[in-house]
Scaffold this motif. Structure first.
Motif, short mmCIF file in Angstrom:
data_model
loop_
_atom_site.label_atom_id
_atom_site.label_comp_id
_atom_site.label_asym_id
_atom_site.label_seq_id
_atom_site.Cartn_x
_atom_site.Cartn_y
_atom_site.Cartn_z
N ALA A 13 94.56 36.65 57.24
CA ALA A 13 93.39 35.82 57.55
C ALA A 13 92.96 36.09 58.99
N TYR A 14 91.67 36.22 59.19
CA TYR A 14 91.11 36.48 60.52
C TYR A 14 90.10 35.39 60.85
N ALA A 15 90.12 34.93 62.09
CA ALA A 15 89.13 33.97 62.58
C ALA A 15 88.04 34.73 63.32
N ASP A 16 86.77 34.42 63.04
CA ASP A 16 85.68 35.06 63.76
C ASP A 16 85.74 34.69 65.23
N ARG A 17 85.56 35.68 66.09
CA ARG A 17 85.59 35.47 67.54
C ARG A 17 84.44 36.27 68.16
N PRO A 18 83.26 35.63 68.36
CA PRO A 18 82.17 36.35 69.01
C PRO A 18 82.47 36.57 70.49
N GLY A 19 81.94 37.68 71.01
CA GLY A 19 82.15 37.99 72.41
C GLY A 19 80.97 38.74 72.98
N ALA A 20 80.92 38.83 74.31
CA ALA A 20 79.87 39.54 75.01
C ALA A 20 80.52 40.37 76.12
N TYR A 21 80.10 41.63 76.24
CA TYR A 21 80.69 42.57 77.19
C TYR A 21 79.58 43.28 77.95
N ILE A 49 83.00 34.22 73.57
CA ILE A 49 81.97 33.20 73.81
C ILE A 49 82.52 31.88 73.29
N ASP A 50 82.50 30.87 74.12
CA ASP A 50 83.01 29.55 73.73
C ASP A 50 82.07 28.88 72.72
N LYS A 51 82.65 28.01 71.90
CA LYS A 51 81.86 27.29 70.90
C LYS A 51 80.71 26.54 71.58
N GLY A 52 79.50 26.74 71.07
CA GLY A 52 78.33 26.08 71.62
C GLY A 52 77.73 26.78 72.84
N GLU A 53 78.37 27.82 73.31
CA GLU A 53 77.90 28.54 74.50
C GLU A 53 76.91 29.62 74.08
#
Length: 145
Positions: A13-21, A49-53
């Motif tokens: 199982a993988y949790a989605d983790r958005p990011g910016a670089y 990216i933090d939730k809601g950010e």
């Protein structure tokens, strides 16, 4: 969206983790983050990216945390995905990473992220030495290396 890195582990199982670089460019020179954490020693500044950010707010926050620098004029270059274990959190992530081209403004302070240090390097060298394959790919594409 192109995938880089490890193959997806069947049944994991993988949790989605958005990011910016950020590819922070001053001519042919790039501002990178050097770290002593894990096996990734040279990175494009950025992170989750933090939730809601908003993604751009997260990008600016991460760049300051990892380099101490303020950047301007972010332009989205594209995105990639990776499936990876994140030992700092203890879980498996499906990282969805947006990459931006930015311009350095000035260094505000030392990095606040432990074990991170700003380093300037020629884009041609960074294209070979960055620890993450996707980051090397985006630098090569941006600078036509």
């Amino acid at each position: 969206m192109r995938r880089f890195g490890e193959a997806i582990k069947s049944g994991q199982a993988y949790a989605d983790r958005p990011g910016a670089y950020a590819i922070i460019a001053d001519g042919a020179w790039l501002l990178l983050a050097r770290t002593t954490v894990r096996d990734q020693t040279l990175l494009l500044p950025g992170g989750g990216i933090d939730k809601g950010e908003h993604p751009l707010a997260g990008l600016h926050r991460e760049v300051i945390e990892e380099t101490g620098w303020r950047v301007a004029r972010p332009r989205r270059l594209g995105a990639y995905q990776r499936y990876v274990f994140m030992p700092e959190y203890g879980w498996w992530a499906h990282k969805i990473c947006a990459v931006y081209l930015c311009h350095p403004v000035r260094q505000l302070a030392p990095p606040t992220e432990p074990d991170h240090f700003p380093v300037w390097m020629r884009a041609t060298d960074a294209a070979e030495r960055l620890s993450v394959g996707a980051e090397r790919h985006f630098v090569r594409r941006q600078f036509r290396i």
